[in-house]
Design an enzyme around this catalytic site. Structure first.
Site, PDB file in Angstrom:
ATOM      1  CG  ASP A  72      -1.633   1.264   1.471  1.00 12.04           C
ATOM      2  OD1 ASP A  72      -2.325   1.692   0.525  1.00 12.04           O
ATOM      3  OD2 ASP A  72      -1.519   1.848   2.560  1.00 12.04           O
ATOM      4  CG  ASP A  82      -1.291   1.919   6.764  1.00 10.20           C
ATOM      5  OD1 ASP A  82      -1.459   2.966   7.388  1.00 10.20           O
ATOM      6  OD2 ASP A  82      -1.551   1.824   5.549  1.00 10.20           O
ATOM      7  CG  ASP A  84      -4.074  -1.267   3.062  1.00 11.00           C
ATOM      8  OD1 ASP A  84      -4.289  -0.993   1.874  1.00 11.00           O
ATOM      9  OD2 ASP A  84      -3.478  -0.507   3.843  1.00 11.00           O
TER      10      ASP A  84
END
Length: 298
Positions: free
Chosen positions: A55, A251, A255
């Site tokens: 990410d 995080d 996600d």
């Protein structure tokens, strides 16, 4: 001596002892390096990974965003900040925190809000004094038929490496807010190290493509998949799994689905609780270089 003799005689082969012993010792070594491994499968398979997805915000970057510029089209800048911070105060997203922190630093008092709703992958909505506000990305504006005519302002913010927050009041665009992030110190190094292991490195982000590409160029990732919703992230993971084992590192709430979908899910300890709960591995000190330690131990 008697115990060892019984174990050696009783086990048909050394694997009966060696495998669990190796896993226990490896888990201990990982813990010493600040890597919490929840499952033995993750430890056994990590070295077989062919693709690692990251990410962007809060993972490859520090997630310590700051407001770089505000284009306001109907209200004074402080009024825009007051409205947006009042609503974003209910959100956990790094961009939301940046807005709220800016408002607090200027000692702006926040408004009472109603009907707050978080829309994963899009943004948030709420009501203040009977006016409905939408705050989020361009897709949120398009979905709600908000006209966007300020394309030059949008292009300028993107060209400077900003993520853009669109602000609409009663379906009228009233502001564009540009926020900037800073790369983690180790992001460039870990990408190079993974590539030396012949692992494909992918940036998987909900941010717009131009901003994602600008940051990806600094880091040197192999592939960028941008402008994707949480469910779409999971679909992209499934496609990548056709090439071999996939690791996903993230995080945030956005996600969690892709972390679960990947063969090995990794979260950073500064992330949301749901991301850490969804993952097989947690990097306790947020240092991405620990991923290489995990591969080596595996």
């Amino acid at each position: 001596n008697i115990l060892v003799t019984i174990l050696v005689v009783a086990c048909p082969c050394s694997l009966g002892l060696a495998t669990p012993l190796a896993i226990v010792i490896a888990s201990g070594n990982a813990s010493k390096k600040g890597i919490l491994v929840k499952t033995s499968e993750a430890l056994e398979n990590a070295h077989k990974v062919k693709t690692i997805c990251f990410d962007k915000t809060g993972t490859l970057t520090k997630g310590e965003l700051t407001i770089s510029k505000i284009y306001n089209y109907s209200l004074p800048e402080n009024e825009i900040l007051k409205l947006v911070a009042s609503i974003e105060n209910k959100s956990e997203h790094p961009i939301a925190r940046a807005i709220v922190n800016e408002a607090k630093s200027l000692k702006i008092e926040l408004e009472e809000i109603a009907d707050f709703k978080a829309i994963p992958g899009y943004g948030v909505s709420a009501t203040i004094k009977e006016k409905r506000y939408l705050i989020g990305n361009k897709k949120l504006m398009v979905e709600n038929n908000v006209a966007i005519s300020q394309e030059q302002d949008e292009l300028e913010l993107v060209s400077e490496g900003n993520s853009i927050l669109f602000v609409a009041e009663n379906q009228n665009l009233i502001a564009l807010i540009g926020v900037k992030d800073v790369l983690k110190d180790e992001s460039i190094d870990i990408v190079k190290k993974l590539q030396k292991r012949n692992i494909e490195v992918v940036m998987l982000t909900g941010d717009n493509e131009k901003t994602a590409n600008a940051i990806a160029k600094q880091i040197g990732v192999d592939k960028v998949i941008a402008n994707v919703l949480p469910k779409q992230k999971a679909e992209e993971i499934k496609k990548l799994k056709q090439k071999g084992l996939v690791m996903m590192c993230g995080d945030g709430i956005n996600d969690s689905v892709s972390i679960v979908t990947a063969d090995i899910g990794v979260s950073v300890s500064s992330g949301t609780d749901i991301a850490m709960d969804s993952s097989n591995v947690v990097l306790m000190n947020d240092n991405l270089e620990k991923i290489e330690d995990l591969l080596s131990i595996s």
